[in-house]
Design an enzyme around this catalytic site. Structure first.
Site, PDB file in Angstrom:
ATOM      1  N   SER A 197      43.926  35.722  72.398  1.00 27.73           N
ATOM      2  CA  SER A 197      43.397  35.073  73.593  1.00 27.73           C
ATOM      3  C   SER A 197      42.618  35.987  74.518  1.00 27.73           C
ATOM      4  CB  SER A 197      44.531  34.396  74.375  1.00 27.73           C
ATOM      5  OG  SER A 197      45.012  33.292  73.654  1.00 27.73           O
ATOM      6  N   SER A 205      42.551  31.901  74.562  1.00 20.83           N
ATOM      7  CA  SER A 205      42.635  30.972  75.672  1.00 20.83           C
ATOM      8  C   SER A 205      42.058  31.522  76.973  1.00 20.83           C
ATOM      9  CB  SER A 205      44.105  30.565  75.897  1.00 20.83           C
ATOM     10  OG  SER A 205      44.882  31.672  76.353  1.00 20.83           O
ATOM     11  N   LYS A 230      42.838  34.628  85.227  1.00 25.81           N
ATOM     12  CA  LYS A 230      43.163  33.470  84.396  1.00 25.81           C
ATOM     13  C   LYS A 230      44.201  32.605  85.108  1.00 25.81           C
ATOM     14  CE  LYS A 230      44.705  32.548  79.613  1.00 25.81           C
ATOM     15  NZ  LYS A 230      45.100  33.246  78.347  1.00 25.81           N
TER      16      LYS A 230
END
Length: 538
Positions: A210, A186, A105
Site C-alpha cells: 500500500s 491503498s 492518509k
C-alpha cells in the site's frame, strides 16, 4: 443516508475563500523539493503561510476541479494559521520540515478538526481525540498537517473485489499521469497528491503493497520501513504483524527527511521498543555514489510477467552496473510461493482483533466493532456497497481469538518463511546488501465494475512488496522508467533495520538516472512506447 457531519466535511474543500497562487503560477513551488522550499523561506522569498495557501489553491484547482483527481478528502481549517505562527518563530533554530505542508492518509489519527475514517461513512461522527504519535512527531518537527488524503476504503481490506483508490467518502482517486488509470492502493491519495504537486510530501501506510504500489504507479518514491521503526498507535489497523506508516515524496532526499521525523520508539507500541536504537537522520546516507561496491541481487521470480516492467528493470540494472554496483543475477528468494495463504490467515485474524481494539478507544462513534461495521454497510449499501461488497470483513468476523492454533501456526510460518528462511537466507547466501525487482508494471485502467487487475511479477506468487511486508523488513521504490507515458518503478528491499543501506542505494540510483518527470494530467496514455528523459533534465 449521509450524516450531516459528513456533509460538512464534503463542503470543507469548496467553502474556502479563493486564494491567489504564489507568484501567480501554480507551478512556481509545486515541483520544488523540501530543501529548495526551505532555502526560499530562509531567504525570505517564501513563507510557510504562502506555501500552504498555494497548496490549498492547487488542490482546489487540480484535485477538486480541473483534472479532478480526488486525492484529498479534507483540509485542516487551521493550517494557514499554524503556518503563520511557524513563520513568526522561524528566526529561531528549525529543522528540515519546519513550515512544510504534509498530507496524511485518512487512517491516521489527528487531534484536530479533521476526521479519521479510513474512507468510510461509518466513522464520520467525530474526529479522533488525539494525534497519533507519528503525527505528534511531525508537528514537533514543525510540519504543517494540511489535511487527509483519500485511500482504498479500509486500506483495501473490505473486499477482494474492489477498485483501489475508491472510498464511500471520496469516490475514485485518479492517476495524474493518465486520468483513466488507477493510482493503486491503498495509500492512493497520498501518492497522487505528491505526484500531482499538491504537497511536497505525504504519509501513507502499508500492510502489503500500500506504499510501494501507489508510489510506483504514480512515479514517486515510497519507503516501507521496518515494522516498529514508526509507531503504529493511532492508525486504523489491518494487522499489527505487518502494518507500518511510511513516507511518500518525489525524491529520495525528501522521503529520508520525512522518515527521520516520523521514526522513534512509542511506549504504547511494543513493536517500537528498539526503534530509538535505529532511528536516525537518514539524510546522512544520501550518498551520490551509494551504488559503488554494493552487492545487489536480482529476484527474477518477481519479474517476467509484465514486459514494460522487465524492460525498465534491465535498463536500471545497466545503470547500476555503470555506477559500480555488483549485480548478482539471478538470486533465488526461497518460499515465495508459500507466503500467500499464511499471510491472509494472519491478516483476517488480526483485522478483527486489532480493529475492535482500535474502535473501542475511539470516542463519539456509533460503531464499536467489526460486526457493527458490517451491519452499517448493509444499511448504507447504496453509498458503501454500490461497487463491491465486504467479503473480507465477513471472513475476518468469522475468525476466533488470536490464541487459535490456525492463527499461531500461520503466523509462525509466515514470519519464518519470509524473513530468516527467505530474505535473510538470500542475502546471506550471496553476501548481498539488498535485493531488487520491478515494483509493479505501469498503472492499469480503473474498473469499478470488475475491480483491480494488476499485472506484475509471477502470477503464482504475491507482488514485489510481499516478502518484505510479511517479514516486517524495509523496502523502497524509486522511479526508474516509462511505458506509454506511465511511470514504472523498481524496488530495493533488505533485512530488518537496513533503511540506511537501502536509502543510500536508492539515492545513488536516483542521482544517476533522474527518471522522475511531472505528470501532464492526460485523459489517457499517449502513443509513445516510453517517455525518454529530456537532455536538460536536472
Amino acid at each position: 443516508m449521509i450524516r450531516p457531519s459528513l456533509l460538512c466535511t464534503a463542503l470543507a474543500l469548496t467553502v474556502l475563500p479563493s486564494l491567489p497562487l504564489y507568484a501567480q503560477d501554480s507551478d512556481a513551488v509545486a515541483w520544488q523539493s523540501v530543501t529548495d522550499l526551505q532555502k526560499q523561506m530562509d531567504a525570505g522569498k517564501l513563507t510557510s503561510k504562502a506555501l500552504v495557501q498555494d497548496d490549498i489553491a492547487r488542490i482546489q484547482q487540480i484535485d477538486q476541479s480541473g483534472p479532478t483527481l480526488r486525492s484529498v478528502l479534507e483540509l485542516n481549517p487551521d493550517a494557514t494559521k499554524i503556518a503563520a505562527k511557524l513563520d513568526a518563530k522561524r528566526a529561531s533554530s528549525h529543522g528540515p520540515l519546519y513550515g512544510i505542508p504534509v498530507l496524511l492518509k485518512d487512517n491516521i489519527d489527528t487531534g484536530d478538526h479533521t476526521l479519521t475514517t479510513a474512507g468510510s461513512l461509518a466513522l464520520v461522527d467525530a474526529p479522533a481525540s488525539q494525534d497519533a504519535p507519528l503525527v505528534a512527531r511531525l508537528r514537533k518537527a514543525g510540519a504543517v498537517i494540511l489535511g487527509k488524503t483519500n485511500l482504498s476504503e479500509w486500506a483495501d481490506f473490505r473486499s477482494a473485489h474492489a477498485s483501489s483508490g475508491w472510498t464511500g467518502r471520496g469516490g475514485q482517486t485518479r492517476n495524474p499521469y493518465a486520468l483513466d488509470r488507477n493510482p493503486c492502493g491503498s495509500s492512493s491519495g497520498s501518492a497522487v497528491a505528491v505526484a500531482a504537486g499538491l504537497v511536497p510530501v505525504a504519509v501513507g501506510s502499508e500492510t502489503d503493497g500500500s506504499i510501494i504500489c501507489p508510489a510506483s504507479m504514480n512515479g514517486i518514491v515510497g519507503i516501507k520501513p521496518t515494522l516498529g521503526l514508526v509507531s503504529r498507535s493511532g492508525i486504523i489497523p489491518i494487522s499489527h504483524n505487518q502494518d507500518t506508516a511510511g513516507p511518500l515524496a518525489r525524491n529520495v532526499t525528501d522521503a529520508a527527511m520525512l522518515l527521520s521525523a516520523m521514526a522513534g520508539s512509542d511506549p504504547h507500541d511494543p513493536a517500537t521498543a528498539d526503534a530509538n536504537k535505529h532511528a536516525t537522520d537518514y539524510t546522512k546516507f544520501l550518498d551520490p555514489n551509494g551504488l559503488r561496491g554494493k552487492r545487489i541481487g536480482v529476484v527474477r521470480q518477481l519479474a517476467g510477467n509484465e514486459p514494460n516492467a522487465d524492460r525498465v528493470m534491465e535498463e536500471a540494472i545497466a545503470a547500476m552496473k555503470a555506477q559500480g554496483a555488483i549485480i548478482v543475477d539471478p538470486v533465488t528468494l526461497p518460499h515465495l510461493a508459500e507466503l500467500g495463504d499464511p499471510e491472509m490467515t494472519v491478516m483476517l485474524y488480526d483485522f478483527k482483533h486489532d480493529l475492535n481494539a482500535y474502535l473501542a478507544n475511539r470516542k463519539g462513534l456509533h460503531v464499536k466493532t467489526l460486526a457493527d461495521l458490517i451491519a452499517f454497510n448493509k444499511q448504507q449499501a447504496n453509498q458503501e456497497m454500490s461497487w463491491f461488497g465486504q467479503d473480507l470483513f465477513e471472513q475476518a468476523q468469522a475468525k476466533g481469538p488470536l490464541t487459535e492454533k490456525a492463527y499461531t501456526d500461520a503466523l509462525t510460518k509466515a514470519k519464518q518463511l519470509s524473513g530468516p528462511q527467505g530474505i535473510d537466507a538470500a542475502l546471506q547466501a550471496n553476501h548481498l546488501d539488498a535485493l531488487l525487482s520491478p515494483s509493479w508494471g505501469p498503472a492499469y485502467l480503473t474498473d469499478l465494475v470488475l475491480g483491480d487487475h494488476i499485472v506484475s511479477g509471477n502470477p503464482t506468487i504475491g507482488g514485489a512488496s510481499q516478502p518484505a511486508a510479511v517479514a516486517g523488513y524495509p523496502s523502497i521504490t524509486v522511479p526508474a522508467g516509462w511505458a506509454h507515458g506511465l511511470p514504472v518503478g523498481i524496488v530495493f528491499f533488505g533485512t530488518q533495520w537496513s533503511e540506511p543501506t537501502l536509502i543510500s542505494i536508492a539515492y545513488g540510483f536516483e542521482q544517476h538516472t533522474h527518471a522522475w518527470q511531472a505528470p501532464k494530467f492526460l485523459p489517457t496514455v499517449d502513443g509513445n512506447a516510453y517517455a525518454p528523459v529530456p537532455a536538460n533534465h536536472p
